[in-house]
Design a protein around this motif. Structure first.
Motif, PDB file in Angstrom:
ATOM      1  N   PRO A  91       0.829  -1.217   0.000  1.00 46.63           N
ATOM      2  CA  PRO A  91       0.000   0.000   0.000  1.00 46.63           C
ATOM      3  C   PRO A  91       0.858   1.259   0.000  1.00 46.63           C
ATOM      4  N   ALA A  99       4.251  -6.519   6.274  1.00 45.78           N
ATOM      5  CA  ALA A  99       3.348  -7.577   5.829  1.00 45.78           C
ATOM      6  C   ALA A  99       3.058  -8.541   6.969  1.00 45.78           C
ATOM      7  N   GLN A 100       1.813  -8.998   7.036  1.00 45.03           N
ATOM      8  CA  GLN A 100       1.432 -10.000   8.024  1.00 45.03           C
ATOM      9  C   GLN A 100       1.153 -11.317   7.303  1.00 45.03           C
ATOM     10  N   PRO A 115       1.352 -12.092   1.593  1.00 40.33           N
ATOM     11  CA  PRO A 115       0.887 -11.313   2.753  1.00 40.33           C
ATOM     12  C   PRO A 115      -0.626 -11.379   2.901  1.00 40.33           C
ATOM     13  N   GLN A 116      -1.079 -11.632   4.115  1.00 41.49           N
ATOM     14  CA  GLN A 116      -2.514 -11.620   4.374  1.00 41.49           C
ATOM     15  C   GLN A 116      -3.031 -10.194   4.395  1.00 41.49           C
ATOM     16  N   GLN A 117      -2.230  -9.300   4.955  1.00 43.00           N
ATOM     17  CA  GLN A 117      -2.564  -7.876   4.989  1.00 43.00           C
ATOM     18  C   GLN A 117      -1.292  -7.099   5.322  1.00 43.00           C
ATOM     19  N   TRP A 118      -1.388  -5.775   5.188  1.00 32.85           N
ATOM     20  CA  TRP A 118      -0.270  -4.897   5.538  1.00 32.85           C
ATOM     21  C   TRP A 118      -0.678  -4.065   6.742  1.00 32.85           C
ATOM     22  N   LEU A 119       0.190  -4.047   7.749  1.00 29.64           N
ATOM     23  CA  LEU A 119      -0.116  -3.368   9.003  1.00 29.64           C
ATOM     24  C   LEU A 119       0.679  -2.074   9.113  1.00 29.64           C
ATOM     25  N   GLN A 123      -1.001  -0.154  13.970  1.00 31.18           N
ATOM     26  CA  GLN A 123      -1.653  -1.460  14.095  1.00 31.18           C
ATOM     27  C   GLN A 123      -0.714  -2.494  14.714  1.00 31.18           C
TER      28      GLN A 123
END
Length: 268
Positions: A91, A99-100, A115-119, A123
């Protein structure tokens, strides 16, 4: 009693930006509680290019009762490359995001996880990530958090493999020709006929006349670019191969709520 260590868990980090497919330079580090768990089970750690290998003695594991519930192993990823975030697809609105990754070892098959999502840093400082992240991690260029779940039935199985996958980004390419005196209307051509550049625009740069071309669509940013963009004038070849995007020349252009990557390429 003879001790024989063999691979127990391998964590590798892949990145499509690199020609080898292996992310580097990158370090995989177990979180404090995970390191404590590994030590309790007499496991050994060995860093590998783009990853981490964990070894265990099968005889020792066979003597240890399997855990009653799922074991959660947590790791951190650090990159010593200051341009990691420039060439990584992530992002644009969160400049220091990490990355998570989440995975469950429910079979012996190797796992490949994006990556499951970016924190955001905010966060990461909240639960549950706050349990493993500290301020020093941010100064060391924290780029990923990994949560691996180990069911009781998989506890003693050797040879677990997980590959964490990052992908390269795309950017608009903008060429600046600093000493071009065309006799007609020059154009940038893509021999593959995939990418098209806008018509040239003449500008002033540091009191010098320059000619600029911008790609109409984003172009992949790769360590070894396969693109052979050419500059022609009246169908005559001026440059057979123009330079490719360099992460050091990338910047984020923001226009209201939208953001995009732009790479500046200078040609003398």
């Amino acid at each position: 009693m003879m001790v024989f260590y063999q691979p127990y868990l391998s964590i590798m980090v892949a990145h499509s930006y690199f020609a080898s497919g292996i992310a580097h330079p990158i370090t995989v580090t177990p979180a404090a509680e995970t390191l404590k768990w590994l030590n309790q089970h007499q496991m050994c750690l060995k860093a590998a290019p783009g990853g981490l290998n964990i070894f265990a003695d099968q005889a020792t594991l066979a003597e240890i009762p399997s855990p009653q519930s799922v074991v959660q192993l947590q790791f951190k990823l650090f990159s010593s490359d200051p341009y990691f975030r420039h060439y990584t697809d992530m992002p644009l609105t969160v400049p220091l995001a990490a990355a998570q990754f989440e995975a469950v070892f429910d079979s012996q098959e190797p796992l490949f996880i994006p990556p499951q999502q970016w924190l955001s840093p905010e966060q990461m400082q909240q639960s549950p990530a706050a349990e493993i992240v500290n301020q020093q991690d941010f100064s060391q260029n924290l780029t990923g958090l990994v949560n691996l779940k180990l069911p009781p039935e998989s506890f003693s199985e050797p040879g677990k493999e997980v590959t964490l996958t990052f992908t390269h980004c795309e950017a608009y390419w903008k060429y600046y020709f600093l000493s071009l005196t065309p006799s007609g209307t020059p154009e940038i051509r893509d021999p593959r006929q995939i990418y098209v550049f806008d018509e040239p625009v003449r500008k002033q740069l540091n009191q010098h006349n320059v000619m600029t071309f911008v790609s109409q669509t984003p172009v992949p940013v790769l360590q070894h670019s396969p693109f052979t963009f050419q500059l022609k004038d009246r169908h005559q070849m001026i440059y057979k191969r123009l330079p490719a995007a360099d992460p050091q020349q990338l910047e984020i252009i923001r226009d209201g709520k939208t953001s995009q990557r732009l790479c500046h390429l200078y040609v003398r």
